[in-house]
Design a protein around this motif. Sequence first.
Motif, mmCIF file in Angstrom:
data_model
loop_
_atom_site.group_PDB
_atom_site.id
_atom_site.type_symbol
_atom_site.label_atom_id
_atom_site.label_comp_id
_atom_site.label_asym_id
_atom_site.label_seq_id
_atom_site.Cartn_x
_atom_site.Cartn_y
_atom_site.Cartn_z
ATOM 1 N N ASP A 295 0.858 -1.195 0.000
ATOM 2 C CA ASP A 295 0.000 0.000 0.000
ATOM 3 C C ASP A 295 0.892 1.243 0.000
ATOM 4 O OD1 ASP A 295 -1.768 2.064 0.286
ATOM 5 O OD2 ASP A 295 -2.846 1.197 1.975
ATOM 6 N N LEU A 296 1.287 1.649 -1.210
ATOM 7 C CA LEU A 296 2.300 2.685 -1.321
ATOM 8 C C LEU A 296 1.763 4.075 -0.980
ATOM 9 C CD1 LEU A 296 5.338 2.212 -2.374
ATOM 10 C CD2 LEU A 296 4.646 3.851 -4.103
ATOM 11 N N PHE A 297 0.504 4.371 -1.313
ATOM 12 C CA PHE A 297 -0.043 5.706 -1.002
ATOM 13 C C PHE A 297 0.056 5.963 0.492
ATOM 14 C CE2 PHE A 297 -3.250 5.453 -4.760
ATOM 15 C CZ PHE A 297 -2.205 5.556 -5.644
ATOM 16 N N LYS A 298 -0.330 4.949 1.263
ATOM 17 C CA LYS A 298 -0.315 5.068 2.714
ATOM 18 C C LYS A 298 1.127 5.258 3.191
ATOM 19 C CE LYS A 298 -1.910 2.401 6.751
ATOM 20 N NZ LYS A 298 -0.770 1.495 7.026
ATOM 21 N N LEU A 299 2.021 4.453 2.672
ATOM 22 C CA LEU A 299 3.420 4.542 3.085
ATOM 23 C C LEU A 299 4.005 5.923 2.733
ATOM 24 C CD1 LEU A 299 5.931 3.103 4.248
ATOM 25 C CD2 LEU A 299 6.433 2.272 1.936
ATOM 26 N N VAL A 300 3.698 6.405 1.522
ATOM 27 C CA VAL A 300 4.219 7.707 1.087
ATOM 28 C C VAL A 300 3.710 8.819 1.998
ATOM 29 C CG1 VAL A 300 4.097 9.439 -0.766
ATOM 30 C CG2 VAL A 300 4.599 7.057 -1.318
ATOM 31 N N THR A 301 2.430 8.765 2.324
ATOM 32 C CA THR A 301 1.851 9.784 3.211
ATOM 33 C C THR A 301 2.528 9.751 4.579
ATOM 34 O OG1 THR A 301 -0.240 9.548 2.058
ATOM 35 C CG2 THR A 301 -0.317 10.625 4.210
#
Lengths: 398, 398
Positions: A295-301
Motif C-alpha cells: 500500500d504505497l499511497f499510505k506509506l508515502v503519506t
Amino acid sequence: MTVEHENFARKRRQTREVRIGKVPVGGESPVCLQSMTSTYTHDIDATVAQITRLAAAGCDVVRVAVPDRKDTAALPEIIRQSPIPVIADVHFRYQRALEAVAAGAHKIRLNPGNIKDRRQVNEVIRACRDAGIPIRVGVNEGSVVERQDRAVRASEQEQLARGRDHNLVQLMIRKLEEYIRIFEENDFADVVLAAKSPDPVVVIEAYRAISQRFDYPLHLGVTHAGPPETGRVRSIAALATLLAEGIGDTIRISYAADPIHEVEDGKELLCSLKLRCRTEPELIACPTCGRIEVDLFKLVTEVRHKLATIRAPIKVAVMGCVVNGPGEAEGADVAVFAGKGRGVIYVQGEQVRTVTEAEMLDALYEEAVAFAERVKRGEARLSGDEVAINPPKAKPRP
Amino acid sequence: MTVEHENFARKRRQTREVRIGKVPVGGESPVCLQSMTSTYTHDIDATVAQITRLAAAGCDVVRVAVPDRKDTAALPEIIRQSPIPVIADVHFRYQRALEAVAAGAHKIRLNPGNIKDRRQVNEVIRACRDAGIPIRVGVNEGSVVERQDRAVRASEQEQLARGRDHNLVQLMIRKLEEYIRIFEENDFADVVLAAKSPDPVVVIEAYRAISQRFDYPLHLGVTHAGPPETGRVRSIAALATLLAEGIGDTIRISYAADPIHEVEDGKELLCSLKLRCRTEPELIACPTCGRIEVDLFKLVTEVRHKLATIRAPIKVAVMGCVVNGPGEAEGADVAVFAGKGRGVIYVQGEQVRTVTEAEMLDALYEEAVAFAERVKRGEARLSGDEVAINPPKAKPRP
C-alpha cells in the motif's frame, strides 16, 4: 535567504533591482516568494500569526490589505512583529497609501486606475520616494478591460480565440504603459510591474510582452485562479512557463484557500525549477500501478509526515516495483524499495537493511535522520551534489 | 474528442502521427491525455471500473501494467469493455508484449534496456508491425543512469549543478538513441518517445534536446514525482513549460494518489493552455484578503460542487471585493459579487438580482443553469467567444 541560481537562473532576464525592506527583488536577486494575508489587517494578532506561519513555510515578503483607517493604524505593530517585510495593498483611497508609508510599510501596491485624481497619485509617489520604498504598479484584466471593449464578435472560432487573447493583452499593456508614464513623469523608477488575468495564456503573453518593453522587475501571478483544485494548476502552468523563460522576479500563487498552501506550492515551484535551494527533504515515489505489492499511497503519506521533522535537503525515495525501483533507490540519499511483505533500505545506493513491511517506515526514518546528521557533520554528501561526468563515448548523432 | 488548437497549438512542433486505436497522437492531433491504472490488471472488474472513471474524467487513452501471464490473459476482456484505447506496459519479459499484442492492445510500452536479448526485442517489433500498433520507447533517469556514472564530484556549487543536470540529460539521450537505432534497424517508425526523470529541470532539458533531434511524437511526464502535494507542482511545472514551447504530443501527470486526480490535473493543464476546449464550467474566484466580507472559501467550494452538474463551458465568477470584483463579474457569463450580507448576481455583465447571503448559492446556480440552457438553445453566446476588438488608439511605445 538560502536561495541560489542554477540552470534557468542563468538565462534570467536582467531587470533593475528594488528592495522590499531587507529583501532585494530583480537584478541578480533570487526570485522572491510572496503571499497575502486573508485576515482582517486591523486584527493584529491574527494577522501577525498568519504572517509568522507564512514566513515559516518559506514566504519572503507578505502583502496585507488596508481598506480602512483602522487597518493602516494596525500596520506599525504588525511590521514590528513581522519576521518578513510587509507590503500594503492600497485601492481607491490614496490616504491609505500615505498612512501605510508613514507606518513603515516596505512597499506599496497601487493601482493608479482606481485613484482618479492624478495629484493624489503624485503625492503617494513623493511619499514613497522620501521613504525610499518601491511601488508595485499592477493591472488586472478584470479592472482594466471595460465591458464595451469585450463586445465585438468574430465568426471563426480559431481566429477569434487568438484575437481575443491578443487584444486583451494589448488592452492591459496600454493601460500599464499609461500608469508607468505617471511614475516616469515623477522620475520614480522604484517600481515593480504586474499584469494579471485569470487566464494563464493571457498572463503568459502579457508578461512576455512586458518583459520585452521594460526592465522593471516583474511580479508574476494568475489572479482569481479559483478553488485550489484548479487554481493551483492554472497558477503553476503560467508561472512555470514564464520562470523557465527567465521572466519573473517575484511570484505569488493565489487561489481560494488558506494562503499557507500558496506558499508551499510557490516554494515547491521555485525548488522544482532550481531557482531556490531545498532546505527540507525531497520525496520521490512511485505513482503505483498494477505491478505494486504494497500500500504505497499510505506509506508515502506516512513517510512525508515523518520527514517533516528533518531540516536537510536529503533525497528520499519510496519505490514499489522492480522497473525503476532499484535505479531510483540507488540515486537517492535514503530509499526504501518495498516489495511483498518486506522492504530493502538503501543509503547512498548501498543496500543497508532488509526489514519487514511493518518496520519499513521506522527503518527508513531512522536512516534518514542518521544520514542528515552525517551530512551536517560533513561526513556525507548529498546525492544532488554529485555529478555524472563519464563523458559520452560517442558523439550523439545530429 | 472536443479538443482544439489555439494559441500555443499554433507553435507546436511538427511530429509524425501515430494512432493508439482510434486516438491519433502527434502530427496535427490535439495533445492526448493519458493515465495508468493502479489496480491489478488481472482483476478485470476493478480495472475496467477504474478505466471507466478515468475516461469519464477526460482521459483519452489508458495504460495498464502486465507483469504476469494472468494480466495479459485479462487484456482481451478489459479492451472489450474499455471506452478508451488500452496500452500494455511491458518490462523484462518480451512474452508479455507478444501476448498483449495478440490480446488486441492498442500500443505497447517497452524499455529495450530491460530485455537483454536483442532477438526478443526484434520479435516484439515484428509483432507490433504486423498488428499495426505503435510502441512507446522510454528511458527513465532511474533506469538508465548507473551508479558509477554518478560518481565524479566537482568543487564549485553552481558549475556542479549545471554539470550534473546536463550530464544526466546526455546520458539519457545517449541511451534513447541506442534504443531508437534498434527500431530503425527494423524499419519501424511507429514509435513514441519518452525520457522521464523525477527532476523537472532534467525533464525540460531532456525533451528540449530530443525534440530537436527527432520527429517522433513525444510522451511527456515527470516520473516518481512523489506525493500529490509536491508531485502535482513538479509535474505541472515541467509539462506546462514544454507544452508552452510546443513540445509534447501526449502527457501523463503522475504522482502517488488515485489516478483520477492525475487526469483532472492534466485536463485542467491542457484547458489552461488552450490545448483542449473546456466542456464544463470554469470557476474563477477571489483568493480573498483583508478586504473580504463573506466566507468566500466555503462559498467557492459549494459553488464548485453545484456546478459539477452543468455540462457547458460557462465562465462563473465568485468575487468578494470591489477592487476587481465588478470587472471580473462583468467579464464572466454568470457571477456573484458577494459583499456584507448580500450578493449581486450578474449574467453576461448585467446585474440581474440582488439576494441575501443565504440565497447567493442557489441564485447563482439557478442563473448558471438557465444561462447554460440558453447557450444550448443558441440564444446566448459564451463570454469566451467574444473578442475585445476596440483597436489600440495609439501605438504602444517601443
